[in-house]
Design an enzyme around this catalytic site. Structure first.
Site, PDB file in Angstrom:
ATOM      1  N   HIS A  82       0.853  -1.194   0.000  1.00 59.93           N
ATOM      2  CA  HIS A  82       0.000   0.000   0.000  1.00 59.93           C
ATOM      3  C   HIS A  82       0.882   1.236   0.000  1.00 59.93           C
ATOM      4  CE1 HIS A  82      -3.454   2.532   0.971  1.00 59.93           C
ATOM      5  NE2 HIS A  82      -2.661   3.169   1.811  1.00 59.93           N
ATOM      6  N   ASP A 161     -15.166   2.138   7.406  1.00 62.39           N
ATOM      7  CA  ASP A 161     -14.121   3.063   6.942  1.00 62.39           C
ATOM      8  C   ASP A 161     -14.640   3.931   5.805  1.00 62.39           C
ATOM      9  OD1 ASP A 161     -11.355   4.102   6.631  1.00 62.39           O
ATOM     10  OD2 ASP A 161     -11.559   3.130   4.682  1.00 62.39           O
ATOM     11  N   ARG A 168     -14.749  12.310   7.456  1.00 57.41           N
ATOM     12  CA  ARG A 168     -13.494  13.016   7.804  1.00 57.41           C
ATOM     13  C   ARG A 168     -13.119  14.013   6.725  1.00 57.41           C
ATOM     14  NH1 ARG A 168      -9.635   8.307   8.003  1.00 57.41           N
ATOM     15  NH2 ARG A 168      -8.057   9.903   8.291  1.00 57.41           N
ATOM     16  N   SER A 183      -7.695   3.428   9.307  1.00 55.03           N
ATOM     17  CA  SER A 183      -8.312   3.430   7.982  1.00 55.03           C
ATOM     18  C   SER A 183      -7.480   2.626   6.984  1.00 55.03           C
ATOM     19  CB  SER A 183      -8.463   4.887   7.516  1.00 55.03           C
ATOM     20  OG  SER A 183      -8.791   4.951   6.160  1.00 55.03           O
ATOM     21  N   LYS A 187      -8.367  -1.955   5.894  1.00 51.08           N
ATOM     22  CA  LYS A 187      -8.555  -2.420   4.512  1.00 51.08           C
ATOM     23  C   LYS A 187      -7.486  -3.443   4.115  1.00 51.08           C
ATOM     24  CE  LYS A 187      -8.770   1.891   3.448  1.00 51.08           C
ATOM     25  NZ  LYS A 187      -9.012   3.288   3.172  1.00 51.08           N
TER      26      LYS A 187
HETATM   27  N1  URA Z   1      -5.634   6.518   3.066  1.00 59.04           N
HETATM   28  C1  URA Z   1      -6.662   5.882   3.639  1.00 59.04           C
HETATM   29  O1  URA Z   1      -7.133   4.862   3.145  1.00 59.04           O
HETATM   30  N2  URA Z   1      -7.173   6.390   4.773  1.00 59.04           N
HETATM   31  C2  URA Z   1      -6.690   7.507   5.359  1.00 59.04           C
HETATM   32  O2  URA Z   1      -7.199   7.901   6.385  1.00 59.04           O
HETATM   33  C3  URA Z   1      -5.624   8.146   4.738  1.00 59.04           C
HETATM   34  C4  URA Z   1      -5.111   7.632   3.597  1.00 59.04           C
END
Ligand code: URA
Length: 434
Positions: A82, A161, A168, A183, A187
């Protein structure tokens, strides 16, 4: 339990318990807790923070809000990667085939994304016929047989999320460490890999502008990931200038193919070798960093990584002709060089602004349903530290019309800071957090 009490508790700087966090996330996902109360909670977390235990519990509660991908039917170690996001980031296109060619499987779910260019999925659509709509069964089968797959998300992973991130975004609470950690990790945990490598960007084109913040985020991500039973490594890298030279969908694919052919040796390849090394070592395919790096270099030099990429494009229905002949990728009809005014040395290239040039040309989306133009974008001719003669090309604009090209050229010139004295290029890899 009452949400008002939990908001008050966090507002006053107290830690929330596992039960309280689970109750709150379940209630918010189900629609029982309204956005206005969750907004207040997000702001309280923004100001008061969360300790590691709370951050871990928040991550697990969000993970448990939806489906999880089960990769256990696939033999061997499965890895995932990621990036916290950056301009010109085509890393997955190079890293996945390199790693898969060395025997570690990569199961990657990707998005289209808003912003300067499309996401990985958009870029891959540069190959006619390529599809990222795989059933879960086809996805698992391809990871097992080809060694990697990149698919759009089908199962409902982490709905908590999705809802909280949207909230947010409109309540100025994105830049909160525990909220970012939970967050990102929920995932990644839902996607099921054993080894997770995170590229944490730092600099003007990134979420975390200072090195100190980027390392704090890297440490929090690895700590919470470890508590969740995964092997997590974070690499902190520079995003003060775009990654590589190309920014734009098909242009980035072309650069990725050049890297896989061994013709690109810059920061993009350094990043892929660094991330790949962590994956091979943590995945047990190499005994140490030196062996891992040598394996990855050999995968490129032997052509195995490029061949792996071709197998992947074919498996997902794409025409592989352009893999071997990148001139067949979508091309823009207008190309103009952007000459430097004064000569000197490149001190900075504002990554975010180069991204905006690509977006203005039509390479990115401002809204979710916008069409994107795969062919347009920017190819930088100069990077930080390079010498520039007066009138020398800083980059090339790829556009549909002369008018948009001229406007983009002005914007690109303004992205460069050129100074009279030589500039030392700062280290690109800032550090590895295990
Ligand atoms: N990427 C995400 O998936 N969540 C965040 O809060 C910031 C970056």
């Amino acid at each position: 339990m009452r949400m008002t009490d939990l908001i008050q508790k966090k507002r006053d700087g107290e830690a929330l318990s596992r039960e309280e966090i689970r109750w709150m996330i379940a209630g918010y996902t189900a629609g029982d807790i309204p956005d206005y109360q969750m907004s207040a909670m997000a702001m309280a977390i923004y100001f008061k923070g969360m300790d590691m235990e709370e951050t871990y519990e928040l991550t697990m509660a969000m993970l448990d809000s939806g489906d999880k991908i089960d990769l256990s039917a696939i033999s061997g170690v499965k890895a995932d990667k990621h990036s916290t996001g950056g301009v010109g980031d085509k890393t997955s296109l190079v890293l996945c085939p390199m790693v898969a060619a060395c025997g570690v499987k990569m199961a990657k779910l990707s998005g289209r994304g808003l912003g300067h260019t499309g996401g990985t999925i958009d870029k891959l659509e540069s190959f006619p016929g390529f599809s990222t709509s795989l059933t879960e069964e086809a996805f698992l089968q391809q990871v097992d047989q080809v060694g990697f797959a990149i698919a759009g998300q089908t199962a409902e992973l982490c709905p908590a999320d999705k809802k909280l991130y949207a909230l947010r975004d409109v309540t100025a609470t994105v830049a909160s460490m525990p909220l970012i950690v939970s967050s990102i990790l929920c995932k990644k945990l839902a996607a099921g890999a054993d080894v997770i490598v995170l590229d944490v960007k730092c600099g003007s084109g990134a979420f975390m502008q200072t090195e100190e913040d980027a390392f704090s985020l890297a440490r929090a991500l690895t700590e919470v990931g470890r508590r969740a039973g995964k092997k997590v490594v974070a690499v902190v890298t520079d995003m003060d200038e775009p990654l590589g030279n190309a920014v734009g969908n098909a242009l980035e694919v072309k650069e990725a193919l050049a890297a896989l052919r061994g013709e690109y040796k810059g920061d993009l390849m350094e990043l892929c070798l660094t991330l790949g090394t962590q994956i091979l070592r943590e995945g047990g395919a190499a005994r140490d960093d030196g062996q891992a790096r040598a394996m990855l270099e050999e995968a490129v030099a032997s052509g195995a990584a490029l061949e792996k990429f071709a197998q992947f494009v074919r498996a997902q229905g794409g025409d592989t002709a352009a893999v071997y002949d990148p001139a067949l990728l979508p091309q823009a009809s207008v190309r103009i060089d952007v000459p430097a005014g004064a000569g000197g040395y490149v001190a900075r290239i504002h990554a975010e602004d180069v991204g905006l040039v690509s977006m203005r040309l039509g390479g990115g989306r401002a809204a979710k349903d916008d069409e994107i133009d795969l062919a347009v974008g920017v190819v930088l001719r100069k990077k930080v530290g390079d010498a520039v003669a007066p009138g020398e090309s800083l980059g090339v604009i790829h556009a549909r019309t002369r008018e948009t090209a001229d406007a983009a050229a002005e914007m690109l010139r303004a992205c460069f800071e050129i100074v009279p004295d030589p500039v030392e290029r700062p280290p690109f890899i800032k550090g590895v957090v295990k």
